[in-house]
Design a protein around this motif. Sequence first.
Motif, PDB file in Angstrom:
ATOM      1  N   GLU A   1       9.842  -1.013   8.706  1.00  0.00           N
ATOM      2  CA  GLU A   1       8.684  -1.370   7.889  1.00  0.00           C
ATOM      3  C   GLU A   1       9.047  -1.371   6.409  1.00  0.00           C
ATOM      4  O   GLU A   1      10.061  -0.799   5.987  1.00  0.00           O
ATOM      5  CB  GLU A   1       7.535  -0.374   8.116  1.00  0.00           C
TER       6      GLU A   1
ATOM      7  N   ARG B   1      -3.041   2.684  -2.803  1.00  0.00           N
ATOM      8  CA  ARG B   1      -3.250   2.483  -1.361  1.00  0.00           C
ATOM      9  C   ARG B   1      -2.016   1.808  -0.792  1.00  0.00           C
ATOM     10  O   ARG B   1      -1.545   0.804  -1.342  1.00  0.00           O
ATOM     11  CB  ARG B   1      -4.480   1.628  -1.102  1.00  0.00           C
TER      12      ARG B   1
ATOM     13  N   GLN C   1       0.100  -0.224   2.082  1.00  0.00           N
ATOM     14  CA  GLN C   1      -0.007  -1.130   3.226  1.00  0.00           C
ATOM     15  C   GLN C   1       1.395  -1.363   3.777  1.00  0.00           C
ATOM     16  O   GLN C   1       2.305  -1.779   3.041  1.00  0.00           O
ATOM     17  CB  GLN C   1      -0.638  -2.465   2.823  1.00  0.00           C
ATOM     18  N   LYS C   2       1.563  -1.126   5.067  1.00  0.00           N
ATOM     19  CA  LYS C   2       2.860  -1.283   5.711  1.00  0.00           C
ATOM     20  C   LYS C   2       2.954  -2.654   6.357  1.00  0.00           C
ATOM     21  O   LYS C   2       2.003  -3.117   6.986  1.00  0.00           O
ATOM     22  CB  LYS C   2       3.074  -0.194   6.762  1.00  0.00           C
ATOM     23  N   VAL C   3       4.129  -3.274   6.205  1.00  0.00           N
ATOM     24  CA  VAL C   3       4.388  -4.597   6.769  1.00  0.00           C
ATOM     25  C   VAL C   3       5.571  -4.480   7.714  1.00  0.00           C
ATOM     26  O   VAL C   3       6.638  -3.978   7.332  1.00  0.00           O
ATOM     27  CB  VAL C   3       4.678  -5.643   5.671  1.00  0.00           C
TER      28      VAL C   3
ATOM     29  N   ALA D   1       1.455 -10.398   2.718  1.00  0.00           N
ATOM     30  CA  ALA D   1       0.240  -9.587   2.594  1.00  0.00           C
ATOM     31  C   ALA D   1      -0.777 -10.193   1.643  1.00  0.00           C
ATOM     32  O   ALA D   1      -1.973  -9.922   1.770  1.00  0.00           O
ATOM     33  CB  ALA D   1       0.607  -8.178   2.127  1.00  0.00           C
TER      34      ALA D   1
END
Length: 282
Positions: free
Chosen positions: A28, A56, A58-60, A99
């Motif tokens: 990730e 915040r 956000q994992k990709v 994203a």
Amino acid sequence: MVVEILSAIAVAGGAWLATSLRVVKQYERGLVFRFGRVRPAIRQPGLALLVPIADRLQKVNMQIVTMPIPAQDGITRDNVTVRVDAVVYFKVIDPVLAAVNVQDYRSAVGQVAQTSLRSIIGKSDLDDLLSNRERLNEGLELMIDSPALDWGIHIDRVEIKDVALPESMKRSMSRQAEAERERRARVISADGELQASHKLSQAAATMADTPAALQLRLLETVVQVSAEKNSTLVLPFPVELLRFLDANTPRRETPSEEPEVSEGNGQVAPAPREPGDVGQVS
């Protein structure tokens, strides 16, 4: 009093660490949004420290995704109705674009893959779908990869899995294949007969130059027939021997009839009889 203050500070520090630490796995990449704006620095695998309340994460996923394309009905360029399904392999190469530029890149890739597959079916012939899939896979990959580059997606591979044909078309193709194989068999048989005729012609010329070869061949045939232990032996008689006997046999000469002699009164006298002829008794 000091102990209580230190305990409160420790609890607050623990809560701060709990809310600010994140774990990014090896496959990730982490995107940090600070007050809604993405940070240019991409968090690598490991521990990621965030600012509480402001950040915040956000994992990709950076793994290769295998997505089956639902079967699509279409009409080929030669007006044949087919049903084709495929599978597409892709991965994220730019987490920021994946994203930010597209809401759901998986769904977007799936929709583009379906429309591209329909377009490929309409531009191709049935024979290409059945036998020339490598070229069609490359064309389908280019069609999907063009819009996916703006989303930070790389199409790794596209494969056409199955082509479903109507039953009538399957029967027609089977008859065509059967006729083609029958044609090949006849051509091969005719070619074999032609080659055999050439060889037989050469063998006949050799035996004509050497009469003893014909006798040897005759004896070899007798040996082959007698090896089977048959009660009846069929012996072929050479035609050349018949011709030799016919040429050297004296022919019997038949007596020619003498012409009738005409008398002076206009009557025709019968021809004289040979000795031994039997006359009629009046």
